[in-house]
Design a protein around this motif. Structure first.
Motif, short mmCIF file in Angstrom:
data_model
loop_
_atom_site.label_atom_id
_atom_site.label_comp_id
_atom_site.label_asym_id
_atom_site.label_seq_id
_atom_site.Cartn_x
_atom_site.Cartn_y
_atom_site.Cartn_z
N PHE A 166 0.83 -1.20 0.00
CA PHE A 166 0.00 0.00 0.00
C PHE A 166 0.87 1.25 0.00
O PHE A 166 0.64 2.19 -0.78
N ALA A 167 1.90 1.27 0.86
CA ALA A 167 2.78 2.43 0.92
C ALA A 167 3.51 2.63 -0.41
O ALA A 167 3.60 3.76 -0.93
N GLN A 192 2.62 1.60 -3.38
CA GLN A 192 1.70 1.97 -4.44
C GLN A 192 1.24 3.42 -4.31
O GLN A 192 1.11 4.13 -5.32
N VAL A 193 1.02 3.87 -3.08
CA VAL A 193 0.63 5.26 -2.88
C VAL A 193 1.74 6.19 -3.35
O VAL A 193 1.51 7.20 -4.03
N VAL A 214 1.84 6.08 -7.14
CA VAL A 214 0.73 6.84 -7.72
C VAL A 214 0.97 8.34 -7.58
O VAL A 214 0.75 9.11 -8.52
N ALA A 215 1.45 8.77 -6.39
CA ALA A 215 1.72 10.19 -6.18
C ALA A 215 2.81 10.69 -7.12
O ALA A 215 2.70 11.76 -7.72
N LEU A 224 -5.20 11.11 -8.01
CA LEU A 224 -4.48 10.64 -6.83
C LEU A 224 -5.45 10.07 -5.79
O LEU A 224 -5.18 9.01 -5.19
N ALA A 227 -5.52 6.27 -4.66
CA ALA A 227 -5.33 5.90 -3.25
C ALA A 227 -6.47 5.01 -2.77
O ALA A 227 -6.25 4.02 -2.06
N THR A 269 -6.08 1.61 -4.41
CA THR A 269 -4.96 0.91 -3.79
C THR A 269 -5.33 0.41 -2.41
O THR A 269 -4.98 -0.71 -2.02
N TYR A 270 -6.06 1.24 -1.65
CA TYR A 270 -6.46 0.83 -0.30
C TYR A 270 -7.39 -0.38 -0.35
O TYR A 270 -7.21 -1.35 0.41
#
Length: 565
Positions: free
Chosen positions: A22-23, A25-26, A29-30, A195, A199, A202-203
């Motif tokens: 998750f971290a 991917q975030v 994505v950012a 974004l 997020a 992704t979550y």
């Protein structure tokens, strides 16, 4: 005194695999969204400059080609006629200024009327040489992107006229930046939405992954996999996992061995129906309901099967465990023989005591001759059978089995005899347990046939429906043939084979006596015979009864030492 070192504080548990993903991917994505936003801003700014230049050039070209502009330049007061025209063009085209000047750079028009008559701020050299050019220059309105075009009088004979004036149009950098800022706001809004959606997606994806991985991190998952593999291949019991389509998803070494598929062929991904297992076993593995402690036969083994469907709203597969009962079945057969032998000995001991009391009483009555005759009759019969078995069958396991089965059959009122044609030495090439399995089950089957209830078809053996003989008898033949086979034949005087039984006689759970158990003895005999490369057959005897025959190939060395009959 030595001071003990303080223990280091416990390390915090690493993030779960889902949390780490998750971290990552975030962040990804950012970074992607930010990169796209920066690229859009830079590209938009460059495109805005190009668009401003094209607009200014189109404006100057239109003004320079206008006949009214040429006419106004030739008039006594060009500013009076050109200033309104230039302002109208500026408003219509959206440029920041439209300046018309003479060839020396003196302004005839300007957005600020007070600047009319002043010198143009910028370069005009290329335009005086007849070229249209663009530049970024700081003038009276600040930095701007501008284009300068010459104005020529009408030519004659295909020749260009002389330059009678210049036209400059431009857009200020502030105007361009304001337009880019408006685009940037829209880009940032779209980037922020992307974004946020990324997020959220992704979550949700990682929340599902967290449920499936039970919140474990990568190290824990790797360790669990190592434990799983070690445990899978360490246990002797067979473990088989099937997916919802009946395909093998996982199989350990124990299952390969018990199913007789321990070769190099790959089993994972194949359907159970393609494994070549017995039909009853295949049906049990694919059954939708759980199976508990079912006994099945494979090519060489007796296995106990347990199945448990894996359900999660829909059938996801089946967990199958397999236990080897081959040796246990053989030991159980031997134990049954020993138990029957012991019961027969106990009964015979009781009968012997009765006969001894009778002999003593006859002697006390002075009838010695009758006492001797009474005492020796039974002994002669028993000793005759023992001598015949021991002299004809030198294999100790078979001899002991025959004597025990004979005593057990006698207790049930059945005469068990050894065919005079019998004769065999030691059989070192065939394990004693397998001999007990084959001959013991055949004798038990024959005894059951001649002592069973008269109604209904019998498991034994002769035309169905005929009455058993008055004197139930089982005849056993054991000998080595000239072809190098060990022949085991058991004949009985029972009602015979059920009509149309055929090969079903040797199938697991097939029995002619429902509710009485069994149904595996003849199947074990066939399995054992096939394991040694032998064969089994059954036929009706003329009149009444049936005969089962098993031929087991003997090793060459052992077969050459046998007594051939």
């Amino acid at each position: 005194m030595r001071v003990p070192r303080p223990r280091s504080p416990l390390r915090s548990r690493p993030r779960s695999l889902a949390g780490q993903l998750f971290a990552v991917q975030v962040v990804l994505v950012a970074v992607v969204v930010a990169g796209c936003a920066v690229f859009a801003y830079v590209s938009g700014k460059s495109q805005a400059r190009e668009a401003a230049t094209h607009r200014a050039q189109a404006t100057t070209q239109a003004v320079a080609d206008s006949p009214s502009v040429r006419a106004a330049i030739g008039s006594d007061d060009p500013s009076a006629r050109l200033q309104p025209y230039a302002e109208q063009v500026r408003r219509d085209t959206g440029v920041s200024f439209v300046t018309i000047m003479d060839p020396h750079g003196k302004r005839w028009t300007h957005p600020d009327p007070d600047r009319i008559g002043e010198q143009f701020v910028g370069h005009i050299g290329p335009a005086l040489r007849g070229h249209t050019f663009d530049e970024t220059y700081t003038g009276t309105l600040g930095p701007s992107v501008r284009v300068v075009t010459p104005v020529r009088e009408a030519g004659h004979g295909g020749r260009e006229g002389r330059i009678i004036g210049l036209v400059s149009a431009g857009i200020t950098i502030d105007t361009i930046s304001r337009q880019v800022g408006e685009q940037l706001t829209a880009v940032l809004a779209v980037a922020g939405g992307a974004l946020a959606l990324g997020a959220v997606g992704t979550y949700l994806t990682n929340a599902r992954l967290r449920r499936h991985t039970h919140g474990m991190n990568a190290v824990e998952l790797s360790r669990l996999h190592d434990y799983h593999q070690a445990t899978l291949h360490a246990v002797r019991e067979g473990l088989l996992l099937l997916d919802g389509e009946g395909r093998v998803a996982l199989v350990n070494d124990g299952a390969r061995l018990l199913l007789g598929r321990d070769g190099p062929q790959e089993l994972v991904g194949r359907t159970v129906a393609d494994l070549g297992l017995p039909p009853e076993l295949t049906e049990a593995l694919l059954a939708g309901e759980p199976r508990r402690d079912e006994v099945h036969l494979t090519g060489e083994r007796v296995v106990v099967v347990n199945t448990a469907p894996v359900d999660g709203g829909e059938r996801r597969g089946t967990v199958v465990t397999l236990r080897d009962h081959t040796e246990l079945r053989a030991l159980a057969g031997e134990l049954d023989s020993v138990r029957g032998f012991a019961e027969a000995l106990r009964s015979q001991a009781h009968e012997a005591a009765n006969r001894l009391h009778t002999v003593v009483s006859l002697i006390e009555l002075g009838r010695v001759a009758e006492a001797v005759r009474f005492a020796t009759e039974e002994l002669e019969l028993a000793q005759a059978l023992t001598d015949r078995v021991v002299s004809a069958v030198r294999e100790p396991v078979l001899a002991a089995l025959l004597l025990g089965k004979a005593a057990q059959a006698k207790e049930r009122g059945v005469e068990l005899t050894l065919d005079p044609d019998s004769g065999a030495e030691d059989v070192p090439g065939i394990p004693g347990r397998d001999l007990v399995t084959v001959l013991g089950n055949l004798i038990d089957n024959a005894v059951e046939a001649v002592t069973g209830p008269p109604s209904g078809p019998q498991t034994g053996t002769g035309p169905a429906g005929e009455e058993p003989a008055d004197s139930p008898r089982v005849t056993v033949t054991i000998r080595c043939t000239r072809s190098g086979d060990l022949l085991l034949r058991v004949a009985d005087t029972g009602p015979g084979l059920p009509p149309g039984a055929g090969e079903r006689l040797f199938e697991r759970n097939w029995s002619t006596r429902p509710g009485r158990g069994g149904g595996i003895g003849l199947a074990l005999v066939r399995q054992t015979a096939h394991r040694h490369g032998g064969e089994i057959s059954a036929r009706d005897l003329p009149g009444a009864g049936a005969e089962f025959e098993v031929r087991l190939p003997l090793p060459q060395q052992a077969g050459s030492q046998e007594v051939l009959r």
